[in-house]
Motif scaffolding. Structure first.
Motif, PDB file in Angstrom:
ATOM      1  N   GLY A 110       1.779  31.592   4.817  1.00 15.49           N
ATOM      2  CA  GLY A 110       2.874  30.906   4.143  1.00 15.49           C
ATOM      3  C   GLY A 110       3.114  29.524   4.706  1.00 15.49           C
ATOM      4  O   GLY A 110       3.351  28.564   3.960  1.00 15.49           O
ATOM      5  N   ILE A 111       3.053  29.392   6.043  1.00 13.58           N
ATOM      6  CA  ILE A 111       3.218  28.084   6.682  1.00 13.58           C
ATOM      7  C   ILE A 111       2.113  27.136   6.242  1.00 13.58           C
ATOM      8  O   ILE A 111       2.357  25.970   5.918  1.00 13.58           O
ATOM      9  N   ASN A 112       0.879  27.642   6.206  1.00 13.91           N
ATOM     10  CA  ASN A 112      -0.251  26.811   5.776  1.00 13.91           C
ATOM     11  C   ASN A 112      -0.083  26.349   4.334  1.00 13.91           C
ATOM     12  O   ASN A 112      -0.447  25.224   3.982  1.00 13.91           O
ATOM     13  N   LYS A 113       0.487  27.220   3.496  1.00 14.63           N
ATOM     14  CA  LYS A 113       0.713  26.859   2.098  1.00 14.63           C
ATOM     15  C   LYS A 113       1.722  25.710   2.004  1.00 14.63           C
ATOM     16  O   LYS A 113       1.552  24.774   1.213  1.00 14.63           O
ATOM     17  N   LEU A 114       2.757  25.773   2.819  1.00 12.97           N
ATOM     18  CA  LEU A 114       3.764  24.701   2.815  1.00 12.97           C
ATOM     19  C   LEU A 114       3.168  23.385   3.286  1.00 12.97           C
ATOM     20  O   LEU A 114       3.529  22.316   2.783  1.00 12.97           O
ATOM     21  N   VAL A 115       2.258  23.458   4.261  1.00 12.37           N
ATOM     22  CA  VAL A 115       1.570  22.244   4.716  1.00 12.37           C
ATOM     23  C   VAL A 115       0.730  21.669   3.589  1.00 12.37           C
ATOM     24  O   VAL A 115       0.748  20.462   3.321  1.00 12.37           O
ATOM     25  N   ASP A 116      -0.014  22.537   2.895  1.00  8.09           N
ATOM     26  CA  ASP A 116      -0.861  22.082   1.792  1.00  8.09           C
ATOM     27  C   ASP A 116      -0.049  21.413   0.693  1.00  8.09           C
ATOM     28  O   ASP A 116      -0.525  20.500   0.029  1.00  8.09           O
ATOM     29  N   LYS A 117       1.173  21.875   0.497  1.00  2.00           N
ATOM     30  CA  LYS A 117       2.020  21.325  -0.556  1.00  2.00           C
ATOM     31  C   LYS A 117       2.872  20.147  -0.085  1.00  2.00           C
ATOM     32  O   LYS A 117       3.747  19.666  -0.804  1.00  2.00           O
ATOM     33  N   CYS A 118       2.652  19.707   1.169  1.00  2.00           N
ATOM     34  CA  CYS A 118       3.390  18.578   1.738  1.00  2.00           C
ATOM     35  C   CYS A 118       4.886  18.842   1.834  1.00  2.00           C
ATOM     36  O   CYS A 118       5.687  17.904   1.894  1.00  2.00           O
ATOM     37  N   LEU A 119       5.280  20.109   1.849  1.00  2.00           N
ATOM     38  CA  LEU A 119       6.688  20.442   2.034  1.00  2.00           C
ATOM     39  C   LEU A 119       7.054  20.451   3.505  1.00  2.00           C
ATOM     40  O   LEU A 119       8.219  20.310   3.868  1.00  2.00           O
ATOM     41  N   ILE A 120       6.066  20.654   4.381  1.00  2.00           N
ATOM     42  CA  ILE A 120       6.246  20.495   5.823  1.00  2.00           C
ATOM     43  C   ILE A 120       5.008  19.815   6.380  1.00  2.00           C
ATOM     44  O   ILE A 120       3.969  19.740   5.720  1.00  2.00           O
ATOM     45  N   ASN A 121       5.120  19.304   7.594  1.00  2.00           N
ATOM     46  CA  ASN A 121       3.992  18.703   8.290  1.00  2.00           C
ATOM     47  C   ASN A 121       3.860  19.333   9.662  1.00  2.00           C
ATOM     48  O   ASN A 121       4.811  19.897  10.195  1.00  2.00           O
ATOM     49  N   VAL A 122       2.676  19.232  10.228  1.00  2.00           N
ATOM     50  CA  VAL A 122       2.447  19.652  11.616  1.00  2.00           C
ATOM     51  C   VAL A 122       2.011  18.418  12.372  1.00  2.00           C
ATOM     52  O   VAL A 122       1.042  17.763  12.013  1.00  2.00           O
ATOM     53  N   SER A 123       2.758  18.058  13.408  1.00  2.00           N
ATOM     54  CA  SER A 123       2.461  16.822  14.125  1.00  2.00           C
ATOM     55  C   SER A 123       2.591  17.032  15.613  1.00  2.00           C
ATOM     56  O   SER A 123       3.261  17.947  16.077  1.00  2.00           O
ATOM     57  N   ASN A 126       8.781   6.831  -5.795  1.00  2.00           N
ATOM     58  CA  ASN A 126       9.201   7.420  -4.520  1.00  2.00           C
ATOM     59  C   ASN A 126       8.008   8.099  -3.853  1.00  2.00           C
ATOM     60  O   ASN A 126       7.476   9.088  -4.380  1.00  2.00           O
ATOM     61  N   PRO A 127       7.547   7.620  -2.671  1.00  2.00           N
ATOM     62  CA  PRO A 127       6.338   8.163  -2.042  1.00  2.00           C
ATOM     63  C   PRO A 127       6.417   9.653  -1.734  1.00  2.00           C
ATOM     64  O   PRO A 127       5.432  10.376  -1.907  1.00  2.00           O
ATOM     65  N   LEU A 128       7.589  10.131  -1.284  1.00  2.00           N
ATOM     66  CA  LEU A 128       7.706  11.555  -0.958  1.00  2.00           C
ATOM     67  C   LEU A 128       7.517  12.417  -2.202  1.00  2.00           C
ATOM     68  O   LEU A 128       6.793  13.419  -2.179  1.00  2.00           O
ATOM     69  N   ALA A 129       8.147  12.023  -3.286  1.00  2.00           N
ATOM     70  CA  ALA A 129       8.010  12.774  -4.534  1.00  2.00           C
ATOM     71  C   ALA A 129       6.570  12.747  -5.034  1.00  2.00           C
ATOM     72  O   ALA A 129       6.048  13.755  -5.536  1.00  2.00           O
ATOM     73  N   LEU A 130       5.900  11.614  -4.898  1.00  2.00           N
ATOM     74  CA  LEU A 130       4.492  11.500  -5.302  1.00  2.00           C
ATOM     75  C   LEU A 130       3.610  12.437  -4.495  1.00  2.00           C
ATOM     76  O   LEU A 130       2.715  13.100  -5.034  1.00  2.00           O
ATOM     77  N   LYS A 131       3.843  12.500  -3.186  1.00  2.00           N
ATOM     78  CA  LYS A 131       3.058  13.382  -2.318  1.00  2.00           C
ATOM     79  C   LYS A 131       3.288  14.849  -2.646  1.00  2.00           C
ATOM     80  O   LYS A 131       2.344  15.626  -2.788  1.00  2.00           O
ATOM     81  N   VAL A 132       4.552  15.229  -2.756  1.00  2.00           N
ATOM     82  CA  VAL A 132       4.876  16.646  -2.980  1.00  2.00           C
ATOM     83  C   VAL A 132       4.388  17.110  -4.345  1.00  2.00           C
ATOM     84  O   VAL A 132       3.775  18.179  -4.477  1.00  2.00           O
TER      85      VAL A 132
END
Length: 728
Positions: free
Chosen positions: A464-477, A381-387
């Motif tokens: 905290g937001i930056n940490k979530l981005v680093d962990k691929c839990l959220i994205n900024v687009s 699963n690509p999402l699980a691999l990324k996270v």
């Protein structure tokens, strides 16, 4: 485990830049680098891209292998560098074996001297031959002579040559054209392993009788990524095309009718408003019958497909629909042309995992076995691999071992969800709260507004937001094709995005907190919100209410039980005409009513409130009871209808900033000259620009740091409490 493609090379960089640092690093090469970056290209540049501790030759060889184009800046001392020659040899080998694109720039050197290894280059190679074995130097010489035969740019220098900026412009234009011609797609880790599936879908699309193609698979399997890759591959041959992302979510936000109106208007390049459940207009049906390409992403009901008018598209059209529900695709017209999006095979899974865990295409030394255990656990699963990979990045080996032990005992059907949940569990309390807030409220919202709101709730919210981005839990687009309920246009800047599987996980975490609706930490479902407010159920637990841009909201209930409410945001509630007294809610610190144009009465709020925003409201008067807000620090009335301000406003001893810009105020109140010290003890900023009717400003505090009265065309005099005055 499901299999998909054989291993495919991930192109992570648009350009690999090879140069002799001492010659051109601070001039030509640095200018070329900036020009390439300004066009949004990813350039491998050794000072920026090499991780500490990596072996130079391995890192460079890997970077060359995952770059589309190599640019070699051949300067006078290029051949004197052993590392440059190793790079060049590797680049030319890849050119011969894989057709790698190579662009030489002959910088103040004669191309014939490169071909013939003459001039200073002859001296450099003799020096190498005196120190290195012949079989080492010979491939370098061969590669160097070979690049001298390639077409490139010859920058002679001197007063008769063109400016270097013109050469750089030419090079950048050529690179972009070359990338376009070779069918380059965005360099993205997410593209690992999808080539086989992409080609399979393209074969379906090429069939003349195939109009609707369904992509079916579980959440996180890469359906949207695959649909986007296919769309980019062939959309340019269609005059009309559209990628409608997150259909299920957008219908919840704005309703089917609004989404269809926007969609048809964009697709037909004109304002279209059907106004009925079916597309009844013969003209609209005929226009939809022309050739076009469309992607409907994340559909969960076949009625949504019909409602968008897909059935009216002509025989030359192509529609790609993604869904987790096969039945939805079959009912929507994709029967017989449904492609199951499968998990990645082990090789591709390991490659994708490694790009996030190690920032390279293969596991680091000592982590190979652990990496394979995690890869097996994710079932491709690509999402699980990324996270998972992002969470493990730069972690100790003991952390890896501990985490893999925790995951191994999960039942097979819960492995992927537990893999995602484990990354959430690894966050600190603030980061977990920010993740849940985004999952429940802020997905798809502008980044700046999200930061602003969350910063008012949590210390260190931006980190905290930056940490979530680093962990691929959220994205900024940058959401350039999506509709926003916040802005009148569908085009806005950086926005918060989150995979819907992670969104569902976050909401499930909140729901599991308490089985009682009134004790949930967050409410996002309209039905639940209405039930809680109507029957006074969360209320004592309620901390924040966000009603931003609820255009049809006319009044707010009395909120008698919301004794712990700290923040009420009603910005842009254009129809709001009535606000109950909030004076009894002593915990309220922030009240935002900006843009509530129908609101005409100054609100009654607790005496200990910190911030009050009444900008762009219909309020005409600041009443006498303002004096009781003795803890108010920020008062904003910008572009409101305020004409009269009570002199009691000067008794606000905590007020730091007062905004009255653009108000039709005629006279700012004065205070008894016998007690000027009572006037605005803390006020440091006062903005009254564009107050066209203002004539007099007197008895202002002498410690005011920022006074803005720009474009106050009727203003005659400004004076301060110490009797100094300014005539205007």
């Amino acid at each position: 485990m499901a299999s998909s493609s054989s291993s495919s090379t991930l192109m992570m960089h648009h350009v690999f830049l090879s140069f002799r640092g001492e010659d051109t690093r601070l001039n030509f090469t640095s200018h070329l680098l900036e020009a390439l970056k300004s066009e949004g290209l990813d350039v491998f540049f050794d000072e920026e891209k090499l991780e500490k501790g990596e072996q130079l030759s391995q890192a460079l060889s890997r970077a060359i292998a995952v770059s589309n184009i190599s640019i070699i800046v051949l300067s006078a001392d290029y051949a004197s560098s052993k590392s440059c020659l190793v790079e060049l040899s590797d680049i030319m080998i890849r050119k011969r074996s894989h057709g790698h694109t190579v662009i030489p720039i002959f910088y103040h050197v004669d191309p014939s001297n490169v071909r013939k290894i003459g001039g200073s280059f002859e001296t450099s190679f003799k020096e190498h031959e005196s120190k290195q074995p012949t079989d080492t130097v010979q491939p370098w010489k061969f590669a160097f002579a070979e690049i001298g035969t390639l077409k490139g740019w010859h920058i002679e220098g001197g007063k008769f040559d063109r400016p270097e900026t013109e050469y750089i412009k030419d090079v950048v234009e050529y690179v972009i054209k070359k990338l376009t011609n070779i069918g380059f797609e965005s360099a993205s880790e997410e593209l690992v392993g999808i080539e086989y599936q992409k080609n399979a879908i393209l074969k379906l699309i090429k069939q003349k009788d195939c109009r609707v193609i369904g992509l079916w698979g579980m959440g996180g399997q890469g359906k949207t990524t695959l649909a986007e890759a296919v769309y980019k591959k062939f959309y340019s041959v269609f005059e009309s095309r559209w990628f409608l992302q997150n259909v299920r979510e957008e219908i919840k936000k704005q309703g089917k009718e609004s989404l269809r109106k926007e969609f048809l208007s964009k697709l037909l390049d004109s304002n279209v408003d059907i106004g009925t459940p079916s597309i009844g207009s013969t003209l609209t049906q005929e226009r939809l019958n022309k050739k076009k390409v469309l992607v409907l992403d994340d559909v969960d009901d076949s009625d949504q497909i019909d409602y968008m008018g897909v059935q009216y598209f002509g025989s030359g059209s192509k529609t790609i629909i993604t869904s987790r529900d096969r039945q939805v695709l079959e009912s929507g017209g994709a029967d017989g042309t449904i492609h199951e999006v499968k998990g990645l095979n082990e090789i591709d899974s390991l490659q994708l995992f490694s790009t996030f865990a190690f920032k390279q295409l293969n596991p680091a030394v000592g982590f190979q076995d652990l990496s394979r255990r995690f890869v097996k656990y994710t079932q491709g699963n690509p999402l699980a691999l990324k996270v998972l990979g992002s969470d493990l990045n730069k972690r100790s080996k003991s952390y890896w071992e501990s985490k893999v032990e925790k995951l191994k005992d999960c039942p097979p059907e819960k492995k992927i969800s537990e893999a995602l949940k484990s990354s959430y569990d690894g966050l600190d309390l603030v980061e977990q709260n920010i993740f849940l807030d985004i999952a429940c409220f802020f997905k798809g919202e502008p980044m700046e507004r999200t930061k602003l709101i969350l910063s008012g709730c949590y210390k260190g919210a931006e980190c905290g937001i930056n940490k979530l981005v680093d962990k691929c839990l959220i994205n900024v687009s940058t959401s350039y094709w999506r509709y926003s309920t916040i802005w009148t246009s569908g085009i806005f800047g950086d926005a918060i995005s989150m995979h819907d599987t992670l969104e569902e996980m976050g909401k499930d975490i909140v729901c599991q907190e308490s089985k009682t609706l009134g004790k949930c930490s967050r409410l996002w479902n309209l039905k639940h919100v209405k039930e809680v407010l109507k029957y006074n159920k969360d209320l004592v637990h309620l901390r924040e209410i966000d009603l931003f841009s609820c255009k049809n909201l006319k009044k707010i209930p009395n909120l008698l039980g919301a004794l712990n409410l700290e923040r009420l945001d009603c910005d842009n509630c254009e129809s709001l005409v009535e606000l109950p007294s909030l004076a009894h809610l002593t915990s309220v610190k922030i009240l935002r009513l900006g843009g509530c144009r129908s609101l005409k009465k100054f609100p009654e709020i607790p005496n200990n409130s910190d911030e009050l925003d009444l900008s762009e409201t219909g309020i005409k008067e600041v009443p006498d009871f303002i004096e009781h807000l003795d803890r108010l620090q920020w008062l904003t009335l910008t572009n409101s209808m305020v004409k009269d301000v009570s002199s009691n406003i000067s008794k606000l001893k905590s007020l730091k900033e007062l905004e009255l810009s653009g108000c039709p105020i005629v006279k700012f109140p004065t205070v008894d000259v016998c007690s000027p010290s009572l006037r605005f003890k803390s006020l440091r900023l006062m903005h009254m620009d564009r107050c066209k009717s203002l004539k007099l400003l007197s008895e202002l505090p002498p410690y005011l740091l920022d006074l803005n009265v720009h474009d106050c065309t009727s203003l005659e005099k400004v004076s301060f409490a110490d009797k100094k005055f300014i005539s205007v």
